[in-house]
Design an enzyme around this catalytic site. Structure first.
Site, PDB file in Angstrom:
ATOM      1  N   LYS A 158       0.920  -1.273   0.367  1.00 57.07           N
ATOM      2  CA  LYS A 158       0.061  -0.145  -0.461  1.00 57.07           C
ATOM      3  C   LYS A 158       0.565   1.230   0.202  1.00 57.07           C
ATOM      4  O   LYS A 158       1.394   1.049   0.666  1.00 57.07           O
ATOM      5  CB  LYS A 158      -1.072   0.258   1.205  1.00 57.07           C
ATOM      6  CG  LYS A 158      -2.616  -0.627   1.393  1.00 57.07           C
ATOM      7  CD  LYS A 158      -3.196  -0.024   2.720  1.00 57.07           C
ATOM      8  CE  LYS A 158      -4.659  -0.808   2.292  1.00 57.07           C
ATOM      9  NZ  LYS A 158      -5.075  -0.058   3.340  1.00 57.07           N
ATOM     10  N   GLU A 200       0.618  -5.108   4.233  1.00 57.68           N
ATOM     11  CA  GLU A 200      -0.381  -5.899   5.665  1.00 57.68           C
ATOM     12  C   GLU A 200      -1.279  -6.577   4.945  1.00 57.68           C
ATOM     13  O   GLU A 200      -0.668  -6.967   3.588  1.00 57.68           O
ATOM     14  CB  GLU A 200      -1.474  -4.898   5.119  1.00 57.68           C
ATOM     15  CG  GLU A 200      -2.121  -3.548   6.303  1.00 57.68           C
ATOM     16  CD  GLU A 200      -3.370  -2.648   5.562  1.00 57.68           C
ATOM     17  OE1 GLU A 200      -4.112  -2.777   4.665  1.00 57.68           O
ATOM     18  OE2 GLU A 200      -2.936  -1.608   5.992  1.00 57.68           O
ATOM     19  N   LYS A 201      -1.025  -7.864   5.836  1.00 55.71           N
ATOM     20  CA  LYS A 201      -1.946  -8.687   5.611  1.00 55.71           C
ATOM     21  C   LYS A 201      -2.849  -8.494   5.129  1.00 55.71           C
ATOM     22  O   LYS A 201      -3.857  -7.393   4.855  1.00 55.71           O
ATOM     23  CB  LYS A 201      -2.152  -9.623   6.689  1.00 55.71           C
ATOM     24  CG  LYS A 201      -2.787 -10.686   6.993  1.00 55.71           C
ATOM     25  CD  LYS A 201      -2.135 -12.450   6.964  1.00 55.71           C
ATOM     26  CE  LYS A 201      -2.543 -12.932   5.816  1.00 55.71           C
ATOM     27  NZ  LYS A 201      -2.138 -13.937   5.599  1.00 55.71           N
ATOM     28  N   LYS A 237     -15.576   2.536  -4.883  1.00 55.14           N
ATOM     29  CA  LYS A 237     -16.727   2.224  -4.049  1.00 55.14           C
ATOM     30  C   LYS A 237     -17.922   2.852  -5.545  1.00 55.14           C
ATOM     31  O   LYS A 237     -17.149   3.149  -6.166  1.00 55.14           O
ATOM     32  CB  LYS A 237     -17.096   3.006  -3.707  1.00 55.14           C
ATOM     33  CG  LYS A 237     -16.556   2.837  -2.063  1.00 55.14           C
ATOM     34  CD  LYS A 237     -15.855   3.878  -0.908  1.00 55.14           C
ATOM     35  CE  LYS A 237     -14.685   4.047   0.248  1.00 55.14           C
ATOM     36  NZ  LYS A 237     -14.970   5.413   1.207  1.00 55.14           N
ATOM     37  N   GLU A 288      -8.477   3.654   7.739  1.00 54.28           N
ATOM     38  CA  GLU A 288      -7.727   4.666   7.130  1.00 54.28           C
ATOM     39  C   GLU A 288      -8.291   5.698   7.416  1.00 54.28           C
ATOM     40  O   GLU A 288      -9.495   5.751   7.997  1.00 54.28           O
ATOM     41  CB  GLU A 288      -7.270   5.009   5.866  1.00 54.28           C
ATOM     42  CG  GLU A 288      -7.992   4.684   4.580  1.00 54.28           C
ATOM     43  CD  GLU A 288      -7.514   5.900   3.640  1.00 54.28           C
ATOM     44  OE1 GLU A 288      -6.791   6.535   3.876  1.00 54.28           O
ATOM     45  OE2 GLU A 288      -8.492   5.785   2.805  1.00 54.28           O
ATOM     46  N   ARG A 292     -11.859  14.390   5.152  1.00 54.39           N
ATOM     47  CA  ARG A 292     -12.174  16.112   5.035  1.00 54.39           C
ATOM     48  C   ARG A 292     -13.734  14.795   4.765  1.00 54.39           C
ATOM     49  O   ARG A 292     -14.200  14.033   5.437  1.00 54.39           O
ATOM     50  CB  ARG A 292     -11.930  15.168   3.570  1.00 54.39           C
ATOM     51  CG  ARG A 292     -11.685  14.077   3.154  1.00 54.39           C
ATOM     52  CD  ARG A 292     -11.672  13.654   1.014  1.00 54.39           C
ATOM     53  NE  ARG A 292     -10.998  12.590   1.124  1.00 54.39           N
ATOM     54  CZ  ARG A 292     -11.672  12.082   0.755  1.00 54.39           C
ATOM     55  NH1 ARG A 292     -13.157  11.820   1.011  1.00 54.39           N
ATOM     56  NH2 ARG A 292     -11.420  10.449   0.556  1.00 54.39           N
TER      57      ARG A 292
HETATM   58  P1  ADP Z   1      -7.751   4.333  -0.603  1.00 52.89           P
HETATM   59  O1  ADP Z   1      -7.579   4.752  -0.240  1.00 52.89           O
HETATM   60  O2  ADP Z   1      -6.725   3.629  -1.960  1.00 52.89           O
HETATM   61  O3  ADP Z   1      -8.881   4.070  -1.259  1.00 52.89           O
HETATM   62  P2  ADP Z   1      -7.808   2.173   1.837  1.00 52.89           P
HETATM   63  O4  ADP Z   1      -6.874   1.890   2.276  1.00 52.89           O
HETATM   64  O5  ADP Z   1      -9.338   3.135   1.728  1.00 52.89           O
HETATM   65  O6  ADP Z   1      -7.514   3.359  -0.320  1.00 52.89           O
HETATM   66  O7  ADP Z   1      -8.586   0.559   0.708  1.00 52.89           O
HETATM   67  C1  ADP Z   1      -9.178   0.735  -0.781  1.00 52.89           C
HETATM   68  C2  ADP Z   1      -9.802  -0.493  -0.368  1.00 52.89           C
HETATM   69  O8  ADP Z   1      -9.126  -1.790  -0.944  1.00 52.89           O
HETATM   70  C3  ADP Z   1     -10.948  -1.256   1.054  1.00 52.89           C
HETATM   71  O9  ADP Z   1     -12.396  -0.304   0.981  1.00 52.89           O
HETATM   72  C4  ADP Z   1     -10.871  -1.945   0.476  1.00 52.89           C
HETATM   73  O10 ADP Z   1     -11.380  -3.100  -0.375  1.00 52.89           O
HETATM   74  C5  ADP Z   1      -8.971  -2.816  -0.143  1.00 52.89           C
HETATM   75  N1  ADP Z   1      -8.059  -3.101   1.179  1.00 52.89           N
HETATM   76  C6  ADP Z   1      -7.301  -2.099   1.882  1.00 52.89           C
HETATM   77  N2  ADP Z   1      -6.658  -2.789   2.714  1.00 52.89           N
HETATM   78  C7  ADP Z   1      -6.887  -3.879   2.793  1.00 52.89           C
HETATM   79  C8  ADP Z   1      -6.397  -5.150   3.393  1.00 52.89           C
HETATM   80  N3  ADP Z   1      -5.262  -5.226   4.518  1.00 52.89           N
HETATM   81  N4  ADP Z   1      -7.202  -6.724   3.534  1.00 52.89           N
HETATM   82  C9  ADP Z   1      -7.739  -6.834   2.217  1.00 52.89           C
HETATM   83  N5  ADP Z   1      -8.442  -5.635   1.338  1.00 52.89           N
HETATM   84  C10 ADP Z   1      -7.891  -4.379   1.288  1.00 52.89           C
END
Ligand code: ADP
Length: 450
Positions: A158, A200-201, A237, A288, A292
């Site tokens: 990430k 992350e896992k 989303k 996270e 905003r």
């Molecule tokens: P962004 O800020 O790019 O939207 P996020 O951290 O909010 O990224 O993650 C977006 C989406 O990615 C989450 O809603 C989920 O679907 C997937 N996701 C994020 N972290 C994980 C994880 N550790 N394991 C599985 N899916 C994840």
């Protein structure tokens, strides 16, 4: 209270904010790029100023031009909306240095929560569960391999500065880890000028549930319950709803309390969202904070009756929060769909151009947040979202029935939209049953068989 606010954004969210200003008796100044000259929401504003060419880095992201626009129009505050400069702490800092109120959280809290890896440290301090991760940035392939071996594959790479699903790669084995590590870094460097990544896992088929927060400048923080945003395509989303279906109430309460603790730990105020993943055993993990207002905020407005944008403005003006936690209840069920100018039959290729017919649905409990009308040209330079369609009904079943009817009624010609995909989704049994996870679309609807 302010008498004039500058709206540093475009499209539906600019219109949404202009309307909230007018509802509070405040004048609204709009800014626009050359690609948005003559756009419909500019007419609704009291004043509008061109801030540069189409490319965002020269207009909607150009801090000195936006601050200058506020200064020449005498705006006392700037609302950044979402995207663009909304989570840029340097922008917030420069607003305040220029004597202009930034309608958002304090700079210190933005800095504490702005990066995904840093915000996990805050979460841990607030005793909020986080996804097992690398505890800070991963600088080399070797480090990444070591972590992955320790927690076991699959892992997720990430971008620390990531957003909108960019800078994220799943690695199921060592070979894909090495490739994904380089790709995620390059993508993050290009998109955010910050190539730092962490690991992350990768959770198996999680649901995405997030908690809306509001806090004032005097340490009072409340939650406005959750939104379920599990229905995603490529981590973006598509549909959001509240309440989250099949979430046990005890878990809902715990998650909301955890979000409030985290905000207090960070010294957060104004509106924000704490995002969690929920696994198949209903255990939740912080991922996270979005510091905003979010695209999907109207879902919460419908079930709680609180106008989040007006509250943001009041909080920025130094008012005390008008609600106690006990005043906030979830009434009925709300769903939002995002309608994008994309062609689902053609790998979701952007479909800009002139909208020839625009006949949106209506009726009781239907809300449309959109800047589009017939004759409007969707530019190719920005996000492809053209409307957010929401329904609010006493029950989830009724909300689904009304949404199906609305999607059938919505007539758009001249551009392709994601409406046909949404129609398929709202007929899908797993979605109707409330059992989908974040990988559902790719797994069930995008397979070669269709
Ligand atoms: P962004 O800020 O790019 O939207 P996020 O951290 O909010 O990224 O993650 C977006 C989406 O990615 C989450 O809603 C989920 O679907 C997937 N996701 C994020 N972290 C994980 C994880 N550790 N394991 C599985 N899916 C994840």
């Amino acid at each position: 209270m302010f008498s004039k606010i500058l709206v540093a954004n475009r499209g539906e969210i600019a219109l949404r904010i202009i309307r909230a200003c007018h509802d509070l008796g405040i004048e609204a100044v709009a800014v626009y790029s050359e690609a948005d000259r003559g756009a419909p929401w500019l007419d609704v504003a009291d004043q509008s100023i061109c801030i540069g060419p189409a490319v965002s880095s020269e207009s909607y992201l150009k801090i000195p031009r936006i601050i200058a626009a506020a200064e020449v129009t005498g705006a006392q505050a700037i609302h950044p909306g979402y995207g663009f400069l909304s989570e840029n702490s340097k922008f917030a800092e420069q607003c305040r240095a220029s004597g202009i109120e930034f309608i958002g959280p304090p700079v210190e809290a933005m800095e504490r929560l702005g990066n995904k890896d840093k915000s996990k440290t805050v979460a841990k301090a607030a005793k909020v569960p986080t996804v097992p991760g690398s505890d800070g940035l991963v600088h080399s392939e070797e480090e990444a391999k070591k972590f992955a071996r320790a927690v076991g594959y699959p892992v997720l790479i990430k971008a620390s500065a990531g957003g909108g699903g960019r800078g994220m790669r799943v690695a199921r084995d060592e070979a894909s880890l090495v490739a994904g590590f380089a790709q995620a870094r390059a993508e993050a460097e290009a998109a955010f000028k910050d190539g730092s990544v962490f690991l992350e896992k990768y959770l198996d088929r999680p649901r995405h549930v997030e908690v809306q927060l509001l806090g004032d400048q005097y340490g009072h923080v409340i939650h406005l319950f959750e939104r379920d945003c599990s229905l995603q395509r490529r981590h973006q989303k598509l549909v959001e709803e509240s309440p989250s279906p099949r979430l046990p109430d005890a878990v809902r309460q715990e998650m909301c309390a955890a979000a409030v603790r985290l905000a207090q730990e960070a010294g957060y105020y104004n509106a924000g969202t704490c995002e969690f993943l929920v696994d198949q055993h209903n255990r939740f993990y912080f991922i996270e904070v979005n510091a905003r207002i979010q695209v999907e905020h109207p879902v919460t407005e419908l079930v709680t009756g609180v106008d989040l944008i007006r509250e943001q403005i009041r909080i920025a003006a130094g008012e005390k929060l008008r609600y106690q936690q006990k005043d906030i209840v979830q009434r009925g069920h709300a769903i939002e769909v995002r309608i994008n100018a994309e062609d689902p039959a053609n790998d979701f290729r952007p479909s800009p151009g002139v909208v020839k017919t625009w006949r949106p649905p209506g009726g009781p409990g239907v809300r449309l947040d959109s800047h589009v009308c017939a004759g409007y040209r969707v530019p190719s330079n920005y996000d492809s979202m053209v409307a957010k369609l929401l329904v609010h009904q006493p029950t989830r079943d009724e909300a689904f029935a009304v949404m199906r009817r609305c999607l059938r009624e919505f007539r758009v010609e001249g551009i392709h939209t994601t409406i046909p995909l949404l129609q398929t989704i709202f007929r899908n049994e797993a979605f109707i049953a409330g059992t989908v996870d974040t990988t559902f679309i790719e797994r069930e609807l995008m397979s070669p068989k269709g």
